[in-house]
Design a protein around this motif. Structure first.
Motif, mmCIF file in Angstrom:
data_model
loop_
_atom_site.group_PDB
_atom_site.id
_atom_site.type_symbol
_atom_site.label_atom_id
_atom_site.label_comp_id
_atom_site.label_asym_id
_atom_site.label_seq_id
_atom_site.Cartn_x
_atom_site.Cartn_y
_atom_site.Cartn_z
ATOM 1 N N TYR A 80 -35.019 -35.739 106.771
ATOM 2 C CA TYR A 80 -33.632 -35.799 106.308
ATOM 3 C C TYR A 80 -33.294 -34.512 105.580
ATOM 4 N N ASP B 15 -28.428 -33.418 102.430
ATOM 5 C CA ASP B 15 -27.211 -34.232 102.493
ATOM 6 C C ASP B 15 -27.499 -35.686 102.869
ATOM 7 N N ASP B 16 -28.782 -36.075 102.897
ATOM 8 C CA ASP B 16 -29.239 -37.428 103.229
ATOM 9 C C ASP B 16 -28.944 -37.833 104.669
ATOM 10 N N ARG B 17 -28.807 -36.861 105.533
ATOM 11 C CA ARG B 17 -28.565 -37.147 106.944
ATOM 12 C C ARG B 17 -29.796 -36.779 107.766
ATOM 13 N N TYR C 54 -31.797 -34.158 113.348
ATOM 14 C CA TYR C 54 -32.031 -34.578 114.735
ATOM 15 C C TYR C 54 -33.289 -33.954 115.312
ATOM 16 N N GLN D 202 -23.077 -44.023 104.209
ATOM 17 C CA GLN D 202 -22.696 -42.997 105.183
ATOM 18 C C GLN D 202 -23.404 -43.369 106.483
ATOM 19 N N PHE E 27 -25.746 -42.337 108.271
ATOM 20 C CA PHE E 27 -27.200 -42.218 108.399
ATOM 21 C C PHE E 27 -27.956 -42.973 107.308
#
Length: 157
Positions: A105, A108-110, A113, A66, A68
């Motif tokens: 993170y 959702d493993d993102r 920011y 994905q 990220f």
């Protein structure tokens, strides 16, 4: 203040690579001999001693591809080493550099920011505690501040 737990990379994934399996890009790892200076194994979380064989490979500490899911180089002992047990102490290898990049993170493993920051080595725990004040942050990665290489994972507890 909540406790922090530091994690090395997974033993099953490590053994597969040490036994000749491919890295995150489907390539066989490069082999080299350590000069004893700054070659941290991400499985036992100790420096690879001078004269020891080690592997250089692409590592993606995420289950799926994905945007990220950062991939970068890491080092592993070529021999099968014992895994560092998850624990509250800052791992040995995180005492080798003067500063590290910490980034939060979500589940959702993102990347969350605004969470990424380069911190002096003595401030790793303090900044991780600050990050965990945000309920959106499920875990923190510690990376090299100069080369962005994955070092370790930190979780609450």
């Amino acid at each position: 203040m909540d406790r922090l737990t530091f994690f090395a990379i997974d033993t099953d994934a490590t053994r597969a690579i040490q036994r000749g399996g491919p890295d995150a890009y489907g390539q066989l790892p490069d082999r080299a001999i350590s000069d004893g200076d700054g070659m941290p194994c991400r499985h036992c979380m100790k420096n690879i001693e001078a004269g020891e064989d080690y592997l250089i490979l692409a590592w993606r500490p995420f289950a799926s591809h994905q945007p990220f899911a950062e991939t970068g180089p890491i080092f592993l002992h070529a021999r099968e080493c014992e895994a560092m047990e998850p624990g509250q102490q800052v791992p040995e290898i995180l005492h080798q550099s003067p500063r590290y990049l910490l980034r939060g993170y979500g589940s959702d493993d993102r990347i969350v920011y605004g969470s990424g920051k380069v911190v002096p080595q003595p401030d790793i725990e303090a900044y991780a505690h600050d990050l965990f004040q945000d309920p959106a942050i499920a875990y923190v990665h510690v990376r090299s501040a100069t080369n962005n290489c994955y070092q370790a994972r930190i979780e609450r507890g």
